[in-house]
Structures are given as C-alpha cells and as structure tokens.
Design a protein around this motif. Structure first.
Motif, mmCIF file in Angstrom:
data_model
loop_
_atom_site.group_PDB
_atom_site.id
_atom_site.type_symbol
_atom_site.label_atom_id
_atom_site.label_comp_id
_atom_site.label_asym_id
_atom_site.label_seq_id
_atom_site.Cartn_x
_atom_site.Cartn_y
_atom_site.Cartn_z
ATOM 1 N N UNK A 53 1.044 -1.197 -0.004
ATOM 2 C CA UNK A 53 0.225 -0.085 0.106
ATOM 3 C C UNK A 53 1.065 1.212 0.086
ATOM 4 N N UNK A 54 0.637 2.079 0.805
ATOM 5 C CA UNK A 54 1.385 3.262 1.049
ATOM 6 C C UNK A 54 2.365 3.331 2.368
ATOM 7 N N UNK A 55 2.580 2.211 3.118
ATOM 8 C CA UNK A 55 3.291 2.200 4.166
ATOM 9 C C UNK A 55 4.338 0.806 4.213
ATOM 10 N N UNK A 56 5.523 1.110 4.813
ATOM 11 C CA UNK A 56 6.324 -0.081 4.805
ATOM 12 C C UNK A 56 5.942 -1.390 5.491
ATOM 13 N N UNK A 57 6.399 -2.421 5.165
ATOM 14 C CA UNK A 57 5.963 -3.827 5.537
ATOM 15 C C UNK A 57 6.285 -3.716 7.109
ATOM 16 N N UNK A 58 7.048 -3.152 7.369
ATOM 17 C CA UNK A 58 7.661 -2.807 8.848
ATOM 18 C C UNK A 58 6.458 -2.359 9.758
ATOM 19 N N UNK A 59 5.788 -1.353 9.122
ATOM 20 C CA UNK A 59 4.626 -0.514 9.709
ATOM 21 C C UNK A 59 3.719 -1.563 10.087
ATOM 22 N N UNK A 60 3.416 -2.367 8.881
ATOM 23 C CA UNK A 60 2.269 -3.346 9.141
ATOM 24 C C UNK A 60 2.512 -4.406 10.134
ATOM 25 N N UNK A 61 3.866 -4.753 10.317
ATOM 26 C CA UNK A 61 3.984 -5.751 11.207
ATOM 27 C C UNK A 61 4.005 -5.133 12.644
ATOM 28 N N UNK A 120 -3.886 -5.485 -0.577
ATOM 29 C CA UNK A 120 -3.970 -4.269 0.057
ATOM 30 C C UNK A 120 -5.056 -3.390 -0.543
ATOM 31 N N UNK A 121 -4.737 -3.317 -2.060
ATOM 32 C CA UNK A 121 -5.586 -2.273 -2.565
ATOM 33 C C UNK A 121 -6.937 -2.740 -3.037
ATOM 34 N N UNK A 122 -7.064 -3.878 -2.849
ATOM 35 C CA UNK A 122 -8.443 -4.649 -3.117
ATOM 36 C C UNK A 122 -9.236 -4.756 -1.796
ATOM 37 N N UNK A 123 -8.584 -4.563 -0.730
ATOM 38 C CA UNK A 123 -9.226 -4.630 0.845
ATOM 39 C C UNK A 123 -9.132 -5.896 1.223
ATOM 40 N N UNK A 124 -8.491 -6.918 0.443
ATOM 41 C CA UNK A 124 -8.521 -8.282 1.126
ATOM 42 C C UNK A 124 -7.223 -8.345 1.707
ATOM 43 N N UNK A 125 -7.512 -8.012 3.169
ATOM 44 C CA UNK A 125 -6.122 -7.747 3.928
ATOM 45 C C UNK A 125 -6.328 -8.707 5.351
ATOM 46 N N UNK A 126 -6.141 -9.956 5.091
ATOM 47 C CA UNK A 126 -6.449 -10.880 6.530
ATOM 48 C C UNK A 126 -5.477 -10.441 7.662
ATOM 49 N N UNK A 127 -4.225 -9.871 7.243
ATOM 50 C CA UNK A 127 -3.264 -9.637 8.303
ATOM 51 C C UNK A 127 -3.794 -8.241 9.172
#
Length: 260
Positions: A29-37, A247-254
C-alpha cells in the motif's frame, strides 16, 4: 514487553526494491511492511520496539523521525517564518529504538547486539518481511505455559524457510533448511524468547537459523505454536506485488487492527 524486529539484511532476493531501501521499508500500500508488522503487535498491546537495523539503516531512522510527514496533513507556511502546522496528527503510541547492528552482521549477531536493550526479560522476536494474522496473545500464553526458551510460530507452507520436525507435545525435535521435496511445517518467524536465548548467541557471525536454533532443538528448548491462519512473507517482487494487490483490493487478513 518488547518486540525485536530483524531489519538489517540486504534483501538480495528483492533487489528491484531493496537497492534503494532496506527490505522492511518496502511499501505495501503506502506504508512499509515494517509498519504493518508493528501495527499487528500494537493491536495486541506491544508498543515497545527494538529494530535491528543494518543495511541503509538511516532510511529507517529518517522514516520514524519524519513520521508525521508520512501520516498527517501538513501546512508549510512560509509567510510565518517557515511555520509548520501538523493537522490531525496520527501518532502511534510507540517507543521505537533503532539500533545499527552492523552492515554484515548475521541474524544471531544482530539479536546479540541488542541484548542491552532487552536486559533480563522475555521478548517477542520476528523478521521484518512477513505479515500474518497470528494471535500474539495466544502465542505468548502458550510460551508461558511450557517454560522452554523459545516458541516459534509454525505455518504449513512449502516455502524456503526453516523446516521443523515436531512431536505430539509440540516440542521441536529438529530444525533444518527446506529441501525441494519438502511439504513440511515451516518457521513463520513470529517468536517468543526468554532471555536465556542470549546464551546461544556468540558474535556477529552467528546465524540464528543455524547453530542456535539447532542447539535449542537438541536441548529440548524449542517449542512450536501452530498457526493455520494467514501468513505471507515478502522475499520476492512477486510476493510484494501479491500483498500490494491484496491491500489495494481490501482483502487484508493480516489487518486485524482498527484504523485510527
């Protein structure tokens, strides 16, 4: 409780992106994978982070230094002496310690280098390149229930990760690298460690996934927590694009957290 995140490698298998920045700073998306974690950990109340940086570590430090610029609307008023106004501040309630653990230090060496920030406490440990909907509270409860040194999250995916031989009591009997013929349980990377883990770490040349993990398994000090939900690493550009599309489709189980 702290979460230690390994974020210092070169990311050579995704060099299309990592030549500019560390792999954990590659965006989903627009944020680092580190942020997601970190958002996953924060959802479960873990808000104190120690990031083991190395390759292009300044990128990680600068990103957190400019966090408001990345997450909020900003007015730059040059008529008022270069006044900066931050609107609707989206600040995370995080404490983030970014440690330069060396450019060529191996994973075990990076963990060893941040020992002074952990002191004598149990801590979470993970890699900065995979997202999951793993229940961290359940993982931690299980870790406390068995009293062993390390608990790792086992996922059933045929990826080139550390392969686990697990007995009926969830004790890891052996740990080795995956072979092409495997369809085995693999290490998903979300771990809990007691401070005794530092006794298995020697110096900068220690590769956590080799000597220490094998010794822990040999000593009966490595347990597994089975996760049958979502888990996806980001080793390659193809995997990055897959997560981006989700992420762009909204299918974000995490994405188990609520938006601010």
């Amino acid at each position: 409780m702290k979460a230690v995140i390994l974020a210092g490698g070169y990311g050579t298998r995704i060099s299309e992106e990592s030549y500019l920045r560390p792999k954990p700073m590659i965006e989903i998306g627009e944020m680092p994978i580190l942020w997601h974690i970190m958002k996953l950990y924060s959802h479960y109340g873990v808000k104190d982070f120690v990031i083991c940086a190395g390759y292009k570590q300044h990128v990680i430090k600068e990103w957190f230094s400019d966090y408001f610029l990345h997450t909020s609307d900003i007015t730059f008023d040059f008529t008022q002496g270069n006044k900066i106004v931050v609107h609707d501040q989206h600040a995370e309630q995080w404490k983030v310690t970014v440690v330069d653990t060396g450019l060529n230090t191996m994973t075990g060496g990076r963990i060893k280098r941040v020992q002074k920030y952990i002191k004598n406490e149990t801590f979470f440990l993970t890699y900065g390149d995979a997202v999951s909907d793993v229940n961290l509270n359940a993982l931690l409860d299980y870790h406390y229930s068995h009293g062993k040194c390390v608990t790792l999250t086992a996922v059933s995916l045929a990826q080139q990760k550390g392969v686990l031989n697990i007995d009926k009591s969830n004790t890891v009997l052996a740990f080795r690298e995956k072979e092409d013929t495997d369809g085995s349980m693999v290490n998903g990377g979300f771990m809990v460690c007691n401070p005794e883990i530092f006794e298995y770490l020697q110096d900068d040349s220690t590769i956590f996934e080799q000597g220490p993990m094998k010794e822990l398994a040999k000593d009966g000090e490595l347990k597994s927590f089975y996760h049958d939900g979502f888990w996806q690493c980001m080793d390659t550009k193809r995997e990055k694009d897959k997560l981006d599309a989700m992420w762009m489709s909204g299918r974000t189980p995490w994405k188990v957290w609520e938006d601010n």
